[in-house]
Scaffold this active site. Structure first.
Site, mmCIF file in Angstrom:
data_model
loop_
_atom_site.group_PDB
_atom_site.id
_atom_site.type_symbol
_atom_site.label_atom_id
_atom_site.label_comp_id
_atom_site.label_asym_id
_atom_site.label_seq_id
_atom_site.Cartn_x
_atom_site.Cartn_y
_atom_site.Cartn_z
ATOM 1 N N GLY A 137 0.822 -1.215 0.000
ATOM 2 C CA GLY A 137 0.000 0.000 0.000
ATOM 3 C C GLY A 137 0.847 1.252 0.000
ATOM 4 N N GLY A 146 -0.478 4.387 0.252
ATOM 5 C CA GLY A 146 -1.255 5.500 0.807
ATOM 6 C C GLY A 146 -0.483 6.178 1.934
ATOM 7 C CG PHE A 147 -2.118 9.601 4.038
ATOM 8 C CD1 PHE A 147 -1.305 10.694 3.800
ATOM 9 C CD2 PHE A 147 -3.445 9.671 3.643
ATOM 10 C CE1 PHE A 147 -1.805 11.836 3.180
ATOM 11 C CE2 PHE A 147 -3.959 10.807 3.023
ATOM 12 C CZ PHE A 147 -3.137 11.890 2.797
ATOM 13 C CD GLU A 178 -13.490 18.399 3.040
ATOM 14 O OE1 GLU A 178 -13.229 17.240 2.666
ATOM 15 O OE2 GLU A 178 -12.681 19.116 3.648
ATOM 16 C CB ALA A 236 -4.891 11.181 6.607
#
Lengths: 431, 431
Positions: free
Chosen positions: A5, A7-8, A168, A315
């Protein structure tokens, strides 16, 4: 060591392993890191996909102990300590001594996977581009219709879920219709578009506390968003959604639906659960020990959205648990003692509502309005992985927030609802 | 009045019709204008798609007499004066009194349409994104292979056709492999990639004259491009191309091929040819009178790449003929005399070879090197339709030409060669 992964969590773990004694292989099915918190801006045409997807190997180019492998992980063998991944026709088998599982999460339709076809979630860059195509395509279709009754479902945008992403997204859709598309159409006023934010629970931004939740609700309604609280979705189809309200079921005709309601840990968690008998919670997250390792497998860390610990799926948790895992692995390599438990330091929550308006909950502090927005802006710029992207994003934000432009409206043809399926006459003419 | 096509010709014609006495409907199958000369920069990761695809209706938002319709034109009725277009499930019929046909051209495989599958051309934004996916995907696949012999076909890039597009593409591929991807890979050096530019004729940039052609050839070879002149392509398949050379046929193993060899006028020309019996040349261009109208149809203008006149198929011809057509239509509306013939004013030719190097042929003037490159830069910035895009492009150029970055490498999943077709094991794990 292998990290699954980019991602973050995975990227942070890999960067934190920049250490002579170890070598790291990072495996992901995309060649890029993804700055997920700004996906909604790609979907609504503010940012280009490149700005939030720095190529993983470019980020790691100077870290000589790191290697990046593109591939979808198809098997993890805990006994032989091998990861199998596939890319196109290539199958790659990578050995490991420590493993960091950081494959993140996908959206959850709470047992109704058939909703996915009509209400895409927003977890990958392809999702965001598909939603971009659907949004702008809906306005294009509305322009072609003469009957206002036929037009309205194309001008109704439903967002399901009033967490940060949903709020958002709804805020951006309002800005798009009320400001950005001004004067773009001749047969209708884009400001007549409806944006409906549907939430099963009693509050928007429930994790931000009652004060900010109330303020956000007020802000959204003032902007023109129709917020429907305590309203679970019972069905989604091509033409709209059916919800359960106080008075029974109700139908909302809407061609464009965005799913921002639930997350479910990556299916790779299922592989580990099967192999080890480790339980998973309803969101598919794996039970882990306090130090993020799998019971009986001190060499396997499960981090971020994939782990079940009393921390939120955000995150910051991914970043901090990624750093924690790397620290433990290096400690073992160096023969130092490891830490007994991962401790999450809550740095607060941020969400934008519209330009110049955001909410921030940081420890006991509750901020809203322009100050919170400036904080949101600074934090997001700071966390963008690459300096050049920070400049580009800042520039695009200037265009969108100070001006009214959306420079990135183009979506791949495959995602455009307006692409004719069979331009048969043209084929004939070509001959 | 109806304009078909939102490229250089159609958009210019529409803007030039900003006049009280007329109303204009612009029909195109994409919702955007396309700045074709920079497509190769989208394909190689320098620019985002939004930067060269300003939304047509955004460009025309203040021109109240203009209306934009999204749709693929499926029929043009010259007697009833109707255009039928289709978008998704919507069919739209638009009446006209004057018609401007500006649907441009597509690439031509000279009678071998089966090449298209393996050697995509570069005419639409989707083409450019597909080529972007193929290029970066090839490098990703090369990283997975251990055998250098297996790796080389993935690191060999063939560009067919040495006109401006082919030369620019080859130059960018060299820059990409030699500079931009530096340190990105661990199992090979990206600078070992081969870029082969194949041309059936005896010269590169043949329309630029012998001096610039020779200089360009020298520049390309110095950069590392393998230029093969007098070398027609006889076959293209998944694994490579077969060419005819002085010594017989030769095989070049290359996974990534880009077609920049020929153009063919839009199939819509076929509709008009059939309806009126107007002849077309081998490139599918329609015979028109000196004033760009169809014989017997003084109300139908055929402009740009679609018309057969002794002018080249370049952006300037499209722009100037678009402006000419608009001028004639307005003259007729105002009862003024029309001009007897379209006159093309050649403003010269420009092509970049690499950063800081270009060639320019303007009247009797022949420029090469940095001066020509600065000219190329200024002209392209000037012709970009929207001011904000000029700033963004300039910024991306700074990143790519002064630095070495390619910020826009991400391509839609559908175009990534590296996407596994059947992640079956994962589906099982998800259950």
């Amino acid at each position: 060591m292998v990290v699954i992964g980019s991602g973050f969590g995975g990227l942070t773990a890999t960067r934190a392993m920049d250490h002579d004694g170890v070598s790291v292989t990072l495996i992901d099915r995309t060649p890029h890191h993804l700055f997920q918190p700004l996906l909604y801006q790609v979907a609504t045409g503010i940012l280009s996909e490149g700005e939030i997807t720095p190529p993983t190997r470019e980020v790691l180019r100077r870290q000589q102990n790191a290697r990046v492998i593109l591939g979808e992980v198809t098997d993890v063998d805990l006994d032989a300590r091998l990861v199998t991944s596939r890319s196109g026709e290539q199958t790659t088998v990578t050995p490991w001594d420590s493993l960091v599982m950081a494959a993140g999460s996908t959206h959850s339709y709470f047992g109704s996977p058939q909703f996915a076809e009509y209400a895409p979630g927003m977890k990958s860059i392809d999702d965001a581009l598909a939603i971009r195509g659907a949004i702008y395509g809906a306005f294009e279709t509305a322009e072609l219709l003469e009957d206002p009754a036929e037009r309205m479902p194309w001008l109704t945008f439903v967002v399901v879920g009033a967490g940060p992403t949903g709020v958002e997204m709804a805020g951006q859709l309002i800005e798009l219709s009320r400001r950005s598309l001004h004067l773009n159409f001749r047969s209708f006023d884009p400001a007549s578009a409806r944006v409906v934010l549907i939430e099963a629970g009693p509050k928007v931004l429930s994790t931000f506390g009652p004060t900010l939740s109330r303020r956000t609700l007020g802000d959204l309604e003032r902007l023109g968003v129709e917020v429907r609280l305590n309203t679970p979705v019972v069905d989604v189809d091509e033409l709209g959604v059916t919800v359960r309200s106080a008075t029974g079921t109700e139908r909302i005709e809407a061609r464009t639906k965005v799913w921002a309601a639930g997350v479910r840990a990556s299916p790779l968690g299922g592989l580990l659960a099967e192999a080890t008998g480790t339980p998973r919670n309803r969101a598919g997250q794996l039970d882990v020990l306090a130090d993020c390792t799998l019971r009986g497998h001190p060499e396997v860390f499960v981090i971020g959205d994939m782990m079940h610990l009393p921390v939120p799926a955000v995150a910051q948790v991914a970043i901090q648990s990624g750093r924690f895992a790397a620290r433990q692995i290096i400690a073992k390599v160096e023969g130092r003692p490891t830490e007994p438990a991962f401790r999450y330091r809550d740095k607060g929550n941020l969400a934008t509502i519209s330009r110049f308006r955001a909410v921030a909950s940081i420890g006991p502090l509750r901020l809203s309005g322009t100050l919170a927005w400036l904080l949101w802006l600074s934090v997001h710029l700071l966390y963008l992985v690459c300096f050049k992207n920070r400049l580009l994003v800042l520039f695009h934000w200037g265009i969108s927030f100070l001006g009214r432009g959306r420079q990135e409206r183009t979506a791949p043809a495959a995602t455009r609802a307006t692409t004719p399926a069979q331009p048969a006459l043209l084929r004939k003419a070509a001959s």
